[in-house]
Design a protein around this motif. Structure first.
Motif, short mmCIF file in Angstrom:
data_model
loop_
_atom_site.label_atom_id
_atom_site.label_comp_id
_atom_site.label_asym_id
_atom_site.label_seq_id
_atom_site.Cartn_x
_atom_site.Cartn_y
_atom_site.Cartn_z
N ASP A 78 0.95 -1.26 -0.13
CA ASP A 78 -0.10 -0.19 -0.17
C ASP A 78 0.91 1.18 -0.01
O ASP A 78 0.30 2.42 0.16
CB ASP A 78 -0.89 0.13 1.11
CG ASP A 78 -0.34 0.17 2.39
OD1 ASP A 78 1.05 -0.11 2.52
OD2 ASP A 78 -0.81 0.39 3.47
N VAL A 79 2.18 1.20 -0.42
CA VAL A 79 3.05 2.36 -0.40
C VAL A 79 2.51 3.28 -1.19
O VAL A 79 2.93 4.54 -0.75
CB VAL A 79 4.54 1.95 -0.72
CG1 VAL A 79 5.34 3.08 -0.59
CG2 VAL A 79 4.86 1.00 0.69
N CYS A 80 2.15 2.87 -2.28
CA CYS A 80 1.59 3.96 -3.27
C CYS A 80 0.58 4.81 -2.69
O CYS A 80 0.52 5.90 -3.02
CB CYS A 80 1.11 3.41 -4.58
SG CYS A 80 2.35 2.46 -5.55
N MET A 81 -0.40 4.10 -2.10
CA MET A 81 -1.42 4.65 -1.41
C MET A 81 -1.18 5.69 -0.40
O MET A 81 -1.33 6.83 -0.19
CB MET A 81 -2.63 3.97 -0.93
CG MET A 81 -3.64 4.42 -0.08
SD MET A 81 -3.35 4.57 1.54
CE MET A 81 -3.43 3.14 2.30
N VAL A 82 -0.02 5.18 0.41
CA VAL A 82 0.53 6.00 1.36
C VAL A 82 1.22 7.23 1.09
O VAL A 82 1.01 8.64 1.59
CB VAL A 82 1.59 5.24 2.39
CG1 VAL A 82 2.28 6.00 3.57
CG2 VAL A 82 0.63 4.24 2.92
N LEU A 83 2.06 7.09 0.24
CA LEU A 83 2.49 8.30 -0.46
C LEU A 83 1.87 9.24 -1.29
O LEU A 83 1.83 10.59 -1.16
CB LEU A 83 3.70 7.80 -1.61
CG LEU A 83 4.90 7.26 -0.94
CD1 LEU A 83 6.08 6.74 -2.03
CD2 LEU A 83 5.82 8.36 -0.06
N GLY A 84 0.66 8.79 -1.69
CA GLY A 84 -0.32 9.56 -2.59
C GLY A 84 -1.04 10.46 -1.55
O GLY A 84 -1.07 11.76 -1.42
N LYS A 85 -1.37 9.84 -0.28
CA LYS A 85 -1.93 10.66 0.79
C LYS A 85 -0.91 11.73 1.45
O LYS A 85 -1.44 12.80 1.59
CB LYS A 85 -2.32 9.51 1.89
CG LYS A 85 -3.02 10.34 3.15
CD LYS A 85 -3.16 9.41 4.28
CE LYS A 85 -3.59 10.09 5.60
NZ LYS A 85 -3.57 8.90 6.62
N PHE A 86 0.21 11.44 1.51
CA PHE A 86 1.32 12.30 1.90
C PHE A 86 1.33 13.32 0.92
O PHE A 86 1.33 14.57 1.43
CB PHE A 86 2.56 11.50 2.07
CG PHE A 86 3.72 12.28 2.61
CD1 PHE A 86 3.40 13.35 3.84
CD2 PHE A 86 5.13 12.37 2.20
CE1 PHE A 86 4.56 13.94 4.20
CE2 PHE A 86 6.07 13.02 2.55
CZ PHE A 86 5.73 13.76 3.77
N ALA A 87 1.37 13.16 -0.34
CA ALA A 87 1.41 14.18 -1.37
C ALA A 87 0.33 15.17 -1.19
O ALA A 87 0.38 16.36 -1.49
CB ALA A 87 1.69 13.71 -2.69
N ASP A 88 -0.75 14.60 -1.02
CA ASP A 88 -1.97 15.39 -0.53
C ASP A 88 -1.90 16.38 0.38
O ASP A 88 -2.34 17.74 0.37
CB ASP A 88 -3.28 14.55 -0.69
CG ASP A 88 -3.82 13.83 -1.79
OD1 ASP A 88 -3.12 14.24 -2.75
OD2 ASP A 88 -4.36 12.88 -1.69
N ILE A 89 -1.28 15.93 1.50
CA ILE A 89 -0.81 16.81 2.65
C ILE A 89 -0.09 18.00 2.51
O ILE A 89 -0.16 19.18 2.77
CB ILE A 89 -0.59 16.05 3.81
CG1 ILE A 89 -1.44 14.79 4.23
CG2 ILE A 89 0.21 16.91 4.86
CD1 ILE A 89 -0.79 13.87 5.34
N LEU A 90 1.09 17.64 1.38
CA LEU A 90 2.00 18.60 1.02
C LEU A 90 1.31 19.55 -0.14
O LEU A 90 2.18 20.51 -0.35
CB LEU A 90 3.03 17.87 0.49
CG LEU A 90 4.03 17.09 1.85
CD1 LEU A 90 5.05 16.31 1.08
CD2 LEU A 90 4.46 17.94 2.91
N ALA A 91 0.33 19.30 -0.63
CA ALA A 91 -0.04 19.80 -1.79
C ALA A 91 0.08 21.40 -1.74
O ALA A 91 0.16 21.99 -2.86
CB ALA A 91 -1.49 19.32 -2.33
#
Length: 286
Positions: free
Chosen positions: A90-103
């Motif tokens: 699920d690393v893709c999902m985890v990093l995607g969520k992190f990218a949203d936080i940094l957006a």
């Protein structure tokens, strides 16, 4: 440069271990620091190279050993990617969520992990640099300085086929020679990463120069520095430079998150926290 930038980070600092509740509190604090920062510097380390679920596959170590024995270690990043997909990481999902936080933040991401899912994460354009390369470009196997090129659709299909063979225990080196020849010296092409015998750094230098310019703007800014899962394999890329950024900017807040190598230098204990946790697990809680 202070001596602690060229030695192991084993000072005291604030080392945080504890319950799930404590980790949740730390995650909340990190979110607050990100939200309040003018700039965010992120380092992705070895804990992101191959997820634990992929390393537990019985095929994983066998495949890696086969690549090593055949002299094809430059395929390891692609193998890590493939096994991660097989294990449904699920690393893709985890990093995607992190990218949203940094957006909405002014950030830059430096990764010594070479996985394709890091490239696919929807970072802001131009805000990712991968100095160790990966599996998206090809370079000349020799010492030719020809610019690395992005894999074609046919090359990508061939790479996937080789990975499938490897997973079945049927690695065929002759297929790995099917990525064409260098147009300048007619030497075979290999994936552009640090495992290549003659790693061509031109594949990342343009992004590295953008990163260097971005770093110049961090002085006297509220900077949150997140060192995530970074070990000591390439300390001169993330670990020591990130310490330097935090040390010379007293408005910085520094977080070193790592299962084992979470220790801080004495000089950073006032503005830093060392957190004993897997970085991927930490991002899941943000």
């Amino acid at each position: 440069i202070p001596a602690f930038f060229v030695s192991s980070s084993v000072g005291s600092g604030q080392l945080l271990k504890g319950s799930a509740q404590r980790m949740a509190t730390i995650s909340e604090e990190i979110r607050e620091k990100i939200d309040g920062a003018e700039m965010v510097l992120v380092g992705l380390g070895e804990e992101f190279q191959c997820p634990e679920c992929a390393r537990k596959l019985p095929e994983y170590e066998k495949g890696k050993e086969a690549l090593q024995k055949a002299g094809y270690l430059w395929m390891v990043p692609a193998w890590d990617d493939y096994c991660g997909r097989k294990a449904k990481s699920d690393v893709c999902m985890v990093l995607g969520k992190f990218a949203d936080i940094l957006a909405e933040k002014n950030y830059f991401v430096v990764s010594v992990a070479m996985n394709d899912y890091i490239v696919k994460t929807p970072w802001r354009p131009g805000r990712l640099v991968m100095p160790c390369g990966g599996s998206r470009k090809l370079q000349c196997r020799g010492k030719c300085n020809e610019e690395p090129v992005i894999l074609s659709a046919d090359d990508s299909l061939l790479l996937e086929e080789i990975m499938e063979d490897l997973y079945r225990g049927e690695f065929m080196p002759e297929k790995a020679g099917g990525f064409g020849k260098c147009k300048s010296c007619n030497t075979s092409m290999v994936l552009n990463n640090i495992y290549a015998e003659n790693y061509n750094e031109n594949g990342y230098l343009e992004q590295w120069n953008l990163y260097m310019k971005w770093l110049q703007g961090t002085l006297n800014r509220r900077v949150t520095v997140l060192e995530l899962g970074v070990g000591m394999r390439f300390p001169s890329v993330i670990r020591f430079p990130f310490e330097k950024v935090a040390y010379f900017n007293r408005k910085a807040q520094f977080y070193r998150i790592n299962e084992k190598l979470y220790h801080l230098t004495e000089e950073l204990k006032e503005i830093g926290q060392g957190i004993s946790q897997n970085a991927i697990d930490c991002l899941r809680n943000l």
